[in-house]
Design an enzyme around this catalytic site. Sequence first.
Site, PDB file in Angstrom:
ATOM      1  N   GLY A  91     -64.876 -85.286 -71.157  1.00 62.00           N
ATOM      2  CA  GLY A  91     -64.504 -85.618 -69.783  1.00 62.00           C
ATOM      3  C   GLY A  91     -64.907 -87.024 -69.403  1.00 62.00           C
ATOM      4  O   GLY A  91     -64.140 -87.761 -68.764  1.00 62.00           O
ATOM      5  N   GLY A  92     -66.114 -87.414 -69.805  1.00 64.58           N
ATOM      6  CA  GLY A  92     -66.585 -88.752 -69.483  1.00 64.58           C
ATOM      7  C   GLY A  92     -65.779 -89.830 -70.169  1.00 64.58           C
ATOM      8  O   GLY A  92     -65.460 -90.869 -69.576  1.00 64.58           O
ATOM      9  N   GLU A 135     -73.486 -82.841 -80.166  1.00 64.89           N
ATOM     10  CA  GLU A 135     -74.265 -82.008 -79.245  1.00 64.89           C
ATOM     11  C   GLU A 135     -73.642 -80.618 -79.079  1.00 64.89           C
ATOM     12  O   GLU A 135     -72.420 -80.480 -78.945  1.00 64.89           O
ATOM     13  CB  GLU A 135     -74.339 -82.685 -77.878  1.00 64.89           C
ATOM     14  N   GLU A 192     -73.270 -90.874 -68.468  1.00 63.29           N
ATOM     15  CA  GLU A 192     -74.265 -90.277 -69.370  1.00 63.29           C
ATOM     16  C   GLU A 192     -73.594 -89.061 -69.972  1.00 63.29           C
ATOM     17  O   GLU A 192     -73.262 -88.107 -69.258  1.00 63.29           O
ATOM     18  CB  GLU A 192     -75.530 -89.918 -68.578  1.00 63.29           C
ATOM     19  N   GLY A 219     -72.008 -85.869 -67.548  1.00 64.16           N
ATOM     20  CA  GLY A 219     -71.212 -84.719 -67.957  1.00 64.16           C
ATOM     21  C   GLY A 219     -70.885 -84.768 -69.433  1.00 64.16           C
ATOM     22  O   GLY A 219     -71.592 -85.393 -70.231  1.00 64.16           O
ATOM     23  N   SER A 220     -69.801 -84.114 -69.789  1.00 64.99           N
ATOM     24  CA  SER A 220     -69.443 -83.954 -71.186  1.00 64.99           C
ATOM     25  C   SER A 220     -68.886 -85.245 -71.774  1.00 64.99           C
ATOM     26  O   SER A 220     -68.371 -86.111 -71.057  1.00 64.99           O
ATOM     27  CB  SER A 220     -68.398 -82.843 -71.339  1.00 64.99           C
ATOM     28  N   CYS A 237     -79.708 -82.572 -70.532  1.00 64.23           N
ATOM     29  CA  CYS A 237     -79.179 -83.649 -71.357  1.00 64.23           C
ATOM     30  C   CYS A 237     -80.208 -84.151 -72.357  1.00 64.23           C
ATOM     31  O   CYS A 237     -79.848 -84.773 -73.359  1.00 64.23           O
ATOM     32  CB  CYS A 237     -78.683 -84.794 -70.488  1.00 64.23           C
TER      33      CYS A 237
END
Length: 504
Positions: A241-242, A387, A261, A237-238, A298
């Site tokens: 958040g990660g 990103e 990831e 995920g982002s 991704c």
Amino acid sequence: MALMGKHLIAGNWVGSDATFESSPAHGPVHKFHSGTPAQVDQACQAAEDAFESYGYSTRAERAALLNAIADEIEARGAEITEIGTQETGLPEARLQGERGRTTGQLRLFADHIAKGDYLDRRHDPALLDRQPIPRPDLKMIQRPIGPVAVFGASNFPLAFSTAGGDTASALAAGCPVVVKGHPAHPGTTEIVAQAFAAAITATGTHPGTFNLIQGDSQGVGSALVQHPLIRAVGFTGSLGGGRALFDICAQRLDPIPFFGELGSVNPIFVLSAAMTARGAAIAEGWAASLTMGAGQFCTNPGVVVLIGGPEADEFVASAKAALGKAGAQTMLTDGIANAYRSGRDRIAAAQTVRGILTSDCGSRDATADLFETTGAAWLVNEALGHEVFGPLGLIVRVADFDQMQSVAHSLEGQLTCTLQLDAADTADANVLVPVLERKAGRLLVNGFPTGVEVADAMVHGGPYPASTNFGHTSVGTMAIRRFLRPVCYQNFPEDLYSAVILGA
């Protein structure tokens, strides 16, 4: 389609007081129950109870479960495609292909554990006559770590979600799983969970081996990674958040590994001879990769690095023409669409960036955007390397090969780095490869990184922020190593050793 909107805990479908609604790209809205900390506790306890038997099951038994899950998913293929396209806006062909990848990796792990190589068995026989100190008998084998939490991904409703690579590899290792479903596709998540329930019943597996908690709040995820029975977390995920979940895992009284990831711009370096020979073709290939799936991969190649000059002008023109032909595409969620527009506006606002192709789509759609900057500007503006999740391309025009090397050295961790080269570029490639292999988990030559093969040699990971653990991969059979730990058995009688590790 028989949607219940409930959680699956220890083989039972249970509800809760709070609910949330799905937000489909098209089609009907469905209501789902939101998980509670108490239900997270029940699911984790069920997984721990299951580990007492599933953690000591034979490889053949676990392979049978993985194959049964794949069978049950395939049996629900039409239902999964129907609701998956509604919830995500992805085309049917994409969902069908992703379903094949999902069942394929389940079967791949079933075959992988049957071979037994992943156990890395080692044996140092006793040397009782050794002087001055005898050596004991030492046996080592990889053992499952216990219950694993898995977070579904927004951009892959099948291959990186409920039955994705994290779940498949954890189950293959012998670890029960608690899945936190992604609120972008809760209906797809539930139907896949129904396949798990059917497979578990058919194979006589402990019902706590797989559990699903739905919800659209951060509290459910936080409660899951903080639960003392969870031994590792798999996440795609982002970065924001990660990283928040990663920090929670690290701050526990008993810290646990967080295999996240998180993000990557997947740069492509176009070397001089390749640019001269086929610059236009590379630009067109890049545009196709950049816009595939609305750029919501991704491994989306968001950055191209090339040496300035007339050939660079032609590359930019070819990329602009190819991207201009790509129409608007529906993004996975309203939130992702809004985040894409914010990221695009951030890039556009940089004083050293020139807009080549920009447009504005409302609501949940996105069209390709193309920008250009210089190598010098890139080197002093770290934000240009962050990103933007979607079909945005940034061309970095460097002054010479020395500056290209500097750009390579400046990169944060990436999932992939690509070299476009011809034979005459070999000397320059020899200079760049040692730099880039420290930056990424996968290096490509003359290709594009979208499309991750599920295979033994695949590495889908990289230094932070591409992932939180550079020594592992979330795709391919090596992913099983995340959920195993080595245990040494000293002077164990053979019958006791065999009983402990059972069918391992």
